[in-house]
Design an enzyme around this catalytic site. Structure first.
Site, PDB file in Angstrom:
ATOM      1  N   ARG A 130       0.845  -1.185   0.000  1.00  0.00           N
ATOM      2  CA  ARG A 130       0.000   0.000   0.000  1.00  0.00           C
ATOM      3  C   ARG A 130       0.879   1.233   0.000  1.00  0.00           C
ATOM      4  O   ARG A 130       1.835   1.302   0.761  1.00  0.00           O
ATOM      5  CB  ARG A 130      -0.791   0.018   1.324  1.00  0.00           C
ATOM      6  CG  ARG A 130      -2.197  -0.275   1.170  1.00  0.00           C
ATOM      7  CD  ARG A 130      -3.019  -0.257   2.409  1.00  0.00           C
ATOM      8  NE  ARG A 130      -2.747   0.601   3.535  1.00  0.00           N
ATOM      9  CZ  ARG A 130      -3.711   1.050   4.349  1.00  0.00           C
ATOM     10  NH1 ARG A 130      -4.968   0.777   4.097  1.00  0.00           N
ATOM     11  NH2 ARG A 130      -3.429   1.768   5.393  1.00  0.00           N
TER      12      ARG A 130
ATOM     13  N   THR B 227      -1.439   7.408  -0.107  1.00  0.00           N
ATOM     14  CA  THR B 227      -2.762   7.297  -0.746  1.00  0.00           C
ATOM     15  C   THR B 227      -3.508   6.027  -0.352  1.00  0.00           C
ATOM     16  O   THR B 227      -4.699   5.901  -0.641  1.00  0.00           O
ATOM     17  CB  THR B 227      -2.604   7.278  -2.273  1.00  0.00           C
ATOM     18  OG1 THR B 227      -1.858   6.088  -2.615  1.00  0.00           O
ATOM     19  CG2 THR B 227      -1.858   8.497  -2.784  1.00  0.00           C
TER      20      THR B 227
ATOM     21  N   ASP C 194       0.004  -1.213  12.510  1.00  0.00           N
ATOM     22  CA  ASP C 194       0.567  -1.822  11.303  1.00  0.00           C
ATOM     23  C   ASP C 194       1.020  -3.245  11.624  1.00  0.00           C
ATOM     24  O   ASP C 194       2.010  -3.444  12.333  1.00  0.00           O
ATOM     25  CB  ASP C 194       1.743  -0.976  10.810  1.00  0.00           C
ATOM     26  CG  ASP C 194       2.244  -1.451   9.455  1.00  0.00           C
ATOM     27  OD1 ASP C 194       2.507  -2.668   9.300  1.00  0.00           O
ATOM     28  OD2 ASP C 194       2.369  -0.614   8.542  1.00  0.00           O
TER      29      ASP C 194
ATOM     30  N   ASP D 240       4.678  -4.271  10.620  1.00  0.00           N
ATOM     31  CA  ASP D 240       5.703  -3.654  11.470  1.00  0.00           C
ATOM     32  C   ASP D 240       5.767  -4.351  12.826  1.00  0.00           C
ATOM     33  O   ASP D 240       6.848  -4.621  13.348  1.00  0.00           O
ATOM     34  CB  ASP D 240       5.392  -2.169  11.707  1.00  0.00           C
ATOM     35  CG  ASP D 240       5.766  -1.306  10.514  1.00  0.00           C
ATOM     36  OD1 ASP D 240       6.327  -1.852   9.538  1.00  0.00           O
ATOM     37  OD2 ASP D 240       5.471  -0.103  10.547  1.00  0.00           O
TER      38      ASP D 240
HETATM   39  C1  PRP Z   1      -1.071  -3.976   4.810  1.00  0.00           C
HETATM   40  C2  PRP Z   1      -1.803  -5.276   5.084  1.00  0.00           C
HETATM   41  C3  PRP Z   1      -2.592  -5.484   3.823  1.00  0.00           C
HETATM   42  C4  PRP Z   1      -2.947  -4.076   3.428  1.00  0.00           C
HETATM   43  C5  PRP Z   1      -4.354  -3.809   3.861  1.00  0.00           C
HETATM   44  O1  PRP Z   1       0.046  -4.203   4.061  1.00  0.00           O
HETATM   45  O2  PRP Z   1      -0.979  -6.358   5.392  1.00  0.00           O
HETATM   46  O3  PRP Z   1      -1.856  -6.112   2.809  1.00  0.00           O
HETATM   47  O4  PRP Z   1      -2.050  -3.210   4.117  1.00  0.00           O
HETATM   48  O5  PRP Z   1      -4.777  -2.564   3.414  1.00  0.00           O
HETATM   49  P1  PRP Z   1      -5.835  -2.376   2.243  1.00  0.00           P
HETATM   50  O6  PRP Z   1      -6.960  -3.316   2.501  1.00  0.00           O
HETATM   51  O7  PRP Z   1      -6.246  -0.935   2.387  1.00  0.00           O
HETATM   52  O8  PRP Z   1      -5.169  -2.632   0.943  1.00  0.00           O
HETATM   53  P2  PRP Z   1       1.138  -3.077   3.637  1.00  0.00           P
HETATM   54  O9  PRP Z   1       0.918  -2.658   2.222  1.00  0.00           O
HETATM   55  O10 PRP Z   1       1.177  -2.013   4.669  1.00  0.00           O
HETATM   56  O11 PRP Z   1       2.473  -3.912   3.627  1.00  0.00           O
HETATM   57  P3  PRP Z   1       3.144  -4.889   4.692  1.00  0.00           P
HETATM   58  O12 PRP Z   1       2.429  -6.201   4.544  1.00  0.00           O
HETATM   59  O13 PRP Z   1       4.547  -4.937   4.212  1.00  0.00           O
HETATM   60  O14 PRP Z   1       2.997  -4.297   6.062  1.00  0.00           O
HETATM   61  N1  URA Z   2      -2.507  -2.424   7.259  1.00  0.00           N
HETATM   62  C1  URA Z   2      -2.250  -2.644   8.568  1.00  0.00           C
HETATM   63  O1  URA Z   2      -1.283  -3.331   8.923  1.00  0.00           O
HETATM   64  N2  URA Z   2      -3.081  -2.101   9.472  1.00  0.00           N
HETATM   65  C2  URA Z   2      -4.138  -1.359   9.127  1.00  0.00           C
HETATM   66  O2  URA Z   2      -4.864  -0.877  10.022  1.00  0.00           O
HETATM   67  C3  URA Z   2      -4.385  -1.114   7.760  1.00  0.00           C
HETATM   68  C4  URA Z   2      -3.560  -1.682   6.839  1.00  0.00           C
END
Ligand code: PRP
Ligand code: URA
Length: 242
Positions: free
Chosen positions: A136, A140, A234, A237
């Protein structure tokens, strides 16, 4: 911004009088037939309480997340079809049972989805696992597809798609498009998820009503940065770095 009221429920064993049962916030119900929410048991709510707490440190976050992931995988497997299977026991009696017939694979949405791979392996020995890297955009919240590596015969498999967080739904829907482009029928996809927003759950119901979503909890909503609230922050993280 005002959020709709969170449903609450008194929790605890039946033998306890109501006055001795605490009230806790439980999952919002959703009207979508393809979205299955785990039973809101005291165990599940206690595990979610641990991982939502900002003071929970990484080792505990991993431990308690893994317990919820295990519950999700076990429930997800219940959504796969079975055939009758009669066996004979060591004392010479027959037992009319069932077995799963068909091939499955996992697909994790990297990075956070990789946290669910071990839970799947614990239940399905030597399961094949594909990967889709979607991130993501931090400003945005729009998803971007960077990479995928999927079993070449994925179109003949049941796919357990793994991502702990379903916020706007952008990432998961993009992953479903990738799977469909490789020939996986929508009704052979199960999306396993820890926490969903009502918006994300609705997106699935509207766009892919045949994909089954198995989630532990539907939360109140999204904040202005498209984080799930109350949420847990997150996930990637907290699981991998903090
Ligand atoms: C997070 C999460 C999902 C996404 C959810 O990943 O693990 O993949 O955001 O958000 P959405 O439904 O609005 O798309 P992120 O892109 O932050 O990457 P990560 O898995 O590396 O933390
Ligand atoms: N990804 C996350 O890890 N947490 C949220 O709340 C939204 C997207």
């Amino acid at each position: 911004e005002s959020q709709p009221t969170a449903p609450s429920q008194s929790l605890g064993p039946e033998y306890r009088p109501a006055t001795q049962k605490p009230t806790a916030t439980v999952s919002k119900p959703v009207p979508h037939k393809n979205v299955h929410i785990l039973p809101q048991t005291p165990q599940l709510i206690a595990l979610l309480t641990m991982i939502r707490d900002k003071n929970t440190e990484r080792a505990d976050f991993i431990f308690y997340s893994n317990r919820i992931i295990r519950l999700l995988v076990e429930e997800g497997l219940n959504h796969l079809p079975v055939v009758g299977h009669e066996i004979t026991t060591p004392v010479g009696r027959t037992y009319a049972g069932v077995k799963f017939e068909g091939k499955i694979c996992g697909v994790s949405i990297m990075r956070a989805g990789e946290s669910m791979e071990q839970g799947l392996r614990d239940c399905c020995r030597s399961v094949r696992i594909g990967k889709i890297l979607i991130q993501r955009d931090e400003e945005t919240a729009k998803p971007k597809l960077y990479y995928d590596k999927l079993p070449e015969d994925i179109a003949e498999r049941w796919v357990l798609l793994l991502d702990p967080m379903l916020a706007t739904g952008g990432s998961a829907l993009m992953a479903i498009e990738v799977l469909k482009s490789r020939g996986v029928p929508e009704d052979h996809i199960l999306f396993l998820n820890l926490i969903a927003s009502p918006e994300g759950a609705k997106k699935f119901a509207d766009h892919f009503p045949k994909v089954r979503v198995v989630t532990a909890f539907v939360d109140q909503g999204l904040d202005e940065k498209n984080y799930i609230v109350p949420g847990l922050g997150d996930f990637g993280d907290r699981f991998y770095t903090m």
